[in-house]
Design a protein around this motif. Structure first.
Motif, PDB file in Angstrom:
ATOM      1  N   ARG A 131       1.044  -1.188  -0.079  1.00 29.38           N
ATOM      2  CA  ARG A 131       0.079  -0.166   0.034  1.00 29.38           C
ATOM      3  C   ARG A 131       0.821   1.292  -0.113  1.00 29.38           C
ATOM      4  O   ARG A 131       0.532   2.387  -0.757  1.00 29.38           O
ATOM      5  CB  ARG A 131      -0.911   0.041   1.051  1.00 29.38           C
ATOM      6  CG  ARG A 131      -1.742   1.227   1.282  1.00 29.38           C
ATOM      7  CD  ARG A 131      -3.147   1.277   0.269  1.00 29.38           C
ATOM      8  NE  ARG A 131      -4.035   1.812   0.900  1.00 29.38           N
ATOM      9  CZ  ARG A 131      -5.259   1.742   0.407  1.00 29.38           C
ATOM     10  NH1 ARG A 131      -5.531   1.014  -0.333  1.00 29.38           N
ATOM     11  NH2 ARG A 131      -6.197   2.466   0.835  1.00 29.38           N
TER      12      ARG A 131
ATOM     13  N   GLN B  21       2.356   1.671  -3.313  1.00 31.46           N
ATOM     14  CA  GLN B  21       1.109   2.177  -4.360  1.00 31.46           C
ATOM     15  C   GLN B  21       1.090   3.547  -3.988  1.00 31.46           C
ATOM     16  O   GLN B  21       0.876   4.295  -4.935  1.00 31.46           O
ATOM     17  CB  GLN B  21       0.013   1.501  -3.906  1.00 31.46           C
ATOM     18  CG  GLN B  21       0.072   0.104  -4.708  1.00 31.46           C
ATOM     19  CD  GLN B  21      -1.374  -0.611  -4.277  1.00 31.46           C
ATOM     20  OE1 GLN B  21      -1.923  -0.463  -3.390  1.00 31.46           O
ATOM     21  NE2 GLN B  21      -1.707  -1.567  -5.239  1.00 31.46           N
ATOM     22  N   ARG B  22       0.959   4.143  -2.762  1.00 33.89           N
ATOM     23  CA  ARG B  22       0.642   5.350  -2.572  1.00 33.89           C
ATOM     24  C   ARG B  22       1.872   6.665  -2.736  1.00 33.89           C
ATOM     25  O   ARG B  22       1.712   7.359  -2.534  1.00 33.89           O
ATOM     26  CB  ARG B  22       0.173   5.690  -1.079  1.00 33.89           C
ATOM     27  CG  ARG B  22      -1.052   4.924  -0.695  1.00 33.89           C
ATOM     28  CD  ARG B  22      -2.158   6.023  -1.116  1.00 33.89           C
ATOM     29  NE  ARG B  22      -3.415   5.288  -1.500  1.00 33.89           N
ATOM     30  CZ  ARG B  22      -4.640   5.654  -1.227  1.00 33.89           C
ATOM     31  NH1 ARG B  22      -4.672   6.885  -0.708  1.00 33.89           N
ATOM     32  NH2 ARG B  22      -5.630   4.990  -1.676  1.00 33.89           N
TER      33      ARG B  22
ATOM     34  N   CYS C 236      -4.791   5.766  -7.089  1.00 35.18           N
ATOM     35  CA  CYS C 236      -4.637   6.274  -5.869  1.00 35.18           C
ATOM     36  C   CYS C 236      -4.193   7.505  -5.500  1.00 35.18           C
ATOM     37  O   CYS C 236      -4.396   8.072  -4.353  1.00 35.18           O
ATOM     38  CB  CYS C 236      -3.460   5.210  -4.833  1.00 35.18           C
ATOM     39  SG  CYS C 236      -3.989   3.551  -4.789  1.00 35.18           S
TER      40      CYS C 236
ATOM     41  N   ILE D 109      -3.489   0.969   7.456  1.00 33.54           N
ATOM     42  CA  ILE D 109      -3.508   1.254   6.173  1.00 33.54           C
ATOM     43  C   ILE D 109      -4.046   2.817   6.306  1.00 33.54           C
ATOM     44  O   ILE D 109      -3.392   3.587   5.289  1.00 33.54           O
ATOM     45  CB  ILE D 109      -4.541   0.427   5.429  1.00 33.54           C
ATOM     46  CG1 ILE D 109      -3.888  -0.887   5.246  1.00 33.54           C
ATOM     47  CG2 ILE D 109      -5.048   1.047   3.977  1.00 33.54           C
ATOM     48  CD1 ILE D 109      -4.540  -1.822   4.394  1.00 33.54           C
TER      49      ILE D 109
ATOM     50  N   ASP E  15      -1.953   5.629   4.426  1.00 31.30           N
ATOM     51  CA  ASP E  15      -2.215   6.451   3.273  1.00 31.30           C
ATOM     52  C   ASP E  15      -2.096   8.140   3.550  1.00 31.30           C
ATOM     53  O   ASP E  15      -1.803   8.613   2.836  1.00 31.30           O
ATOM     54  CB  ASP E  15      -3.924   6.388   3.114  1.00 31.30           C
ATOM     55  CG  ASP E  15      -4.263   4.968   2.407  1.00 31.30           C
ATOM     56  OD1 ASP E  15      -3.075   4.478   2.035  1.00 31.30           O
ATOM     57  OD2 ASP E  15      -5.468   4.517   2.332  1.00 31.30           O
TER      58      ASP E  15
END
Ligand SMILES: Cc1cc2nc3c(=O)[nH]c(=O)nc-3n(C[C@H](O)[C@H](O)[C@H](O)COP(=O)(O)OP(=O)(O)OC[C@H]3O[C@@H](n4cnc5c(N)ncnc54)[C@H](O)[C@@H]3O)c2cc1C
Ligand code: SF4
Ligand code: SF4
Ligand code: FES
Lengths: 144, 664
Positions: free
Chosen positions: A55, A58-59, A142, B656, B660
């Motif tokens: 993640r 990806q970000r 994303c 997560i 983010d």
């Protein structure tokens, strides 16, 4: 020509019992390391799911480091052994996908090793910076 | 949607010096869920905490983020503040903008930018927090001690002394363990019986202690504070409560020729026996493999001579069920078998013995009444060779021995050598060693006395071969320091056999879900900080079952284990850590991946009925976590292939969200 200075984005997962405390100690001793490093606290290094690392890449993260207690010192006795095995597998798969091995790392940092924490982060940030931006896994959907 | 309040602390100039706190508070105002944001000089002060409490009430906050020092510092403080204002304490998240931001970065722009990102991550996380309540479970105020050696005895006495009832389960007919078989003990050379037997009597007389001798643990269920244990009391064919231990039966029993375990088979005992004079409980036991009455229905002599009428040939094994709050493992050790060590001729000659056999040979209550005689012909030996490290410190690849140091052999061999020279000064005593390891209070002094005062000949080198020839044992050895081959004609050879955990320890560990190392010694929860606790909550370790130990070390560990047990039993309720794993049973496929990685055995499986789309039901095996046992490491969450397992307080979605927020 002036190039805008490139700042890598680094996510550091630190286990609560050793490495997070080691990072605190680095702060207590006012040891510098780049602000590019952002720490996420997890109970144990074995809590880090490969999904979190994917993640991050990806970000747009440029490097991910996982810090845990030294082998044999894990608060839950065996957590860091799982980490070591899981991450070895994940990192070689990521390498295969084009995320260079230098962008990922597992490091053991004890609660007494503030200096090691800062040195590791300095060195890791430098290594990642020298590789440049990570584009391989970045998922543009994303990004806003 | 959460209603989040953000509280940015200046920490005087500690944070405000390199972070523009007002800008951080301002920036976080626009984050999802945030309805209130402010900064203050010292959030942890009474005034700061009041700001938080008032804001919770005024703005109906459902979650709060404190941007301040490390959570290791004040997380507990702010959780209490939240609880005082009626908010669930687990709705609090801390952004560490001091230790991990203001203190490591030098300029305001960098510090402020990073503090904002850390704050955003905390807000993102708290948006997904759910109120958590720690589970509570009652504590059964009774302890179980498995193994009745000096370790188990000391632990039981200490627990009973604090007022809690204790049961000791011991496989042998008597408690006492190896120490009961020893003669004198290093480093003080007081006789083992003189210091052990009074403790055994204390155990027998203590109202709080019950002894289940000749018994074994059959089954263990439950968890910390609430173990359900089944104990099998093996039939001893003698009614324990009636037998007075007079020994009339022992004298009359005609089946006299059975190897006496207590003397390691160096003499015989009858089919009905009392292991030794000070046995506790002092009651007779019939060996069913030796008794003619039990085997063939012929004899019955003991029943006739027993004035108390205690003999009962029809006795059956009995199962006792009991609840315990804590369990202490004290199953001790045994010397390894010498079968495989052919080079020392242990099987060929009766005059090659182990050190434990030597203890019995020199013990006044032993087979020779304490006279040092050769087992083969009863002559007193004139030359004795002691061999240390037999089976200890072996190569990893050697199948015969153990890799580790057995720790006690250097000292007891010095003891044996010294005592021999003291009592029989005309005996030549050799000790062959790899190293002499004598760390311990007064230990090295003890060994040096053996050499300097008692003239024991210590030779660095291993014995290559022992060959029985006539009535002598030809010992071939090398002296490594002078680089010479030695040939010694010995009368007695004593092998310091390596020690290993009791064979019953492995199945016991499985029952207790307590972990063991590769050598079958029980492992401690933490090698440095939690040395007497097993990783399984409520299971404690005492004595040589955890690793080779002498008596002083065993006793201190036994006391330490007892104090941990007392600390547990003194509680009325156990409050758990609410940040535990839980599995979503709709997603779980019962694969057992999580169970395999859990270091605490917190995961079990249940068959559950699920409703299926076509109005049928289906029974599926699903994982279930016992919150009282789970310690919240999260290993299982990553092992779970179906994503069913998650950790409260550190959920996948929460982490997560943090990733983010940081990577935005
Ligand atoms: C030859 C020799 C000489 C020694 N000399 C000295 C000395 O001079 N000084 C010194 O300090 N130390 C000495 N020691 C070491 C000493 O014997 C140990 O430190 C001590 O006995 C350890 O006690 P323990 O209770 O842990 O184990 P043990 O004495 O082995 O006791 C364990 C008990 O548990 C029982 N048990 C095992 N499994 C189970 C089960 N599954 N269920 C129920 N019960 C079970 C056993 O029957 C036994 O009674 C010597 C050892 C040896 C071999
Ligand atoms: S979080 Fe750790 S202790 Fe809890 S069930 Fe999972 S593996 Fe076991
Ligand atoms: S690993 Fe996941 S799917 Fe497998 S049993 Fe455990 S919770 Fe269920
Ligand atoms: S607690 Fe630090 S690695 Fe497990």
């Amino acid at each position: 020509m002036q190039v805008k200075e490139y700042k890598p984005l680094i996510v550091a997962f630190c286990c609560n019992w050793c490495s997070y405390a080691g990072a605190d100690l680095a702060g207590n001793n006012r040891l510098n390391y780049p602000a590019d490093v952002k720490i996420i606290r997890v109970p144990c290094s074995c809590r880090v799911n490969p999904m979190f690392i994917l993640r991050a890449f990806q970000r747009g993260a440029d490097g991910v480091i996982i810090c845990g207690c030294h082998p044999g010192d894990c608060h839950y006795t065996s957590g860091n052994y799982y980490t070591r095995r899981r991450m070895a597998a994940l990192f070689s798969m990521l390498d295969f996908l084009g995320i260079e091995k230098e962008r990922t790392r597992v490091e053991w940092v004890s609660a007494a090793e503030g200096a090691k924490f800062a040195a590791t982060m300095n060195e890791f940030a430098q290594t990642v910076a020298s590789l440049g931006e990570n584009k391989r896994l970045e998922d543009l959907r994303c990004k806003k | 949607m959460q209603r989040v309040g953000v509280f940015v602390c200046w920490c005087g100039s500690n944070i405000a010096g390199t972070v523009d706190v007002a800008a951080v508070a301002e920036a976080l105002k626009n984050e999802p869920g945030v309805v209130f944001s402010t900064d203050y000089q010292y959030m942890c002060s009474q005034a700061g905490q009041d700001i938080i409490k008032n804001a919770i009430a005024e703005h109906n906050l459902t979650g709060i983020v404190v941007c301040s020092c490390s959570p290791r510092m004040h997380e507990a403080t702010f959780r209490k503040t939240a609880a005082a204002a009626g908010l669930n304490p687990y709705m609090v998240e801390i952004a560490n903008i001091r230790e991990q931001c203001s203190w490591v970065h030098k300029d305001m722009t960098t510090g402020t930018e990073k503090a904002i990102i850390l704050g955003k991550a905390a807000v993102a996380k708290v948006n997904l927090n759910t109120p958590l309540t720690p589970g509570e479970s009652p504590v059964t105020k009774r302890a179980l001690v498995i193994g009745g050696g000096i370790a188990g005895i000391q632990t039981a006495l200490d627990i009973a002394d604090a007022g809690f009832p204790v049961d000791i389960v011991e496989t042998k007919p008597t408690i006492g363990g190896k120490m009961a078989q020893l003669d004198k003990t290093f480093p003080t050379l007081d006789c083992a019986a003189c210091i052990l037997t009074p403790k055994m009597v204390d155990v027998a007389q203590n109202e709080k202690i019950r002894i289940f001798s000749y018994s074994e643990v059959e089954e263990v269920g439950g968890f910390v504070g609430n173990f359900d244990v089944k104990i099998k009391k093996k039939a001893r064919y003698v009614k324990e409560d009636i037998c007075t231990g007079c020994g009339a039966c022992v004298d009359k029993c005609p089946m006299k020729k059975n190897p006496n375990e207590f003397n390691l088979g160096m003499d015989n005992r009858p089919a009905i026996y009392i292991p030794f004079a000070q046995a506790v409980p002092k009651v007779a036991t019939i060996d069913p493999n030796a008794c003619n009455m039990l085997k063939n229905g012929k004899c019955g002599l003991c029943a006739r001579v027993c004035a108390a009428g205690a003999i009962d040939y029809t006795q059956k094994d009995e199962i006792i069920e009991e609840k315990y709050g804590a369990i202490v493992v004290a199953t001790g050790f045994n010397p390894i078998s010498m079968e495989k060590f052919d080079e020392f001729a242990y099987n060929q000659s009766k005059d090659v013995i182990t050190s434990l056999e030597f203890e019995r040979l020199t013990n006044a209550a032993g087979p020779t009444a304490g006279h040092l005689e050769r087992p083969s012909d009863g002559k007193s030996p004139k030359t004795i060779v002691f061999v240390q490290c037999v089976g200890s410190r072996c190569d990893a690849c050697s199948e015969k021995g153990k890799e580790y140091c057995s720790k006690i052999c250097c000292m007891y061999t010095a003891k044996h050598a010294m005592l021999t020279r003291d009592k029989y000064p005309d005996t030549d005593v050799y000790v062959f060693y790899i190293d002499v390891r004598t760390p311990g209070k007064n230990f090295d002094e003890f060994y040096r006395r053996a050499v300097e005062e008692f003239g024991v000949k210590y030779i660095k080198g291993m014995v290559g071969k022992v060959t029985p020839e006539g009535d002598k044992l030809k010992v071939q050895a090398s002296d490594l320091l002078s680089n010479k081959q030695l040939h010694i004609d010995a009368d007695l050879v004593v092998l310091a056999a390596a020690i290993e955990p009791d064979k019953s320890a492995r199945p016991l560990a499985t029952m207790l879900t307590a972990s063991m190392d590769t050598n079958d010694f029980f492992t401690e929860a933490h090698p440095k900080l939690r040395p007497v606790e097993s990783p399984t909550a409520g299971v404690f370790l005492s004595g040589a079952c955890q690793g080779p130990k002498d008596i002083p070390e065993t006793v201190s560990q036994a006391g330490a284990a007892a104090s941990k047990v007392i600390g547990l039993l003194a509680k009325d309720k156990l409050t758990g850590n609410p940040c535990v794993a839980h599995s979503n049973e709709l997603m779980c496929n019962g694969c057992s991946s999580c169970e395999r990685v859990c270091p605490y055995g917190a995961i079990t499986y249940e068959d559950k009925e699920f409703r299926m789309p076509n109005r049928t039901t289906k029974i599926r095996r699903v994982a279930s976590v016992n919150p009282a046992v789970c310690q919240g490491c999260g290993a299982c969450t990553v092992a779970c292939p179906s994503g069913a397992m998650d950790l409260k307080g550190f959920a996948n979605s929460q982490i997560i969200a943090e990733v983010d927020a940081i990577c935005k």
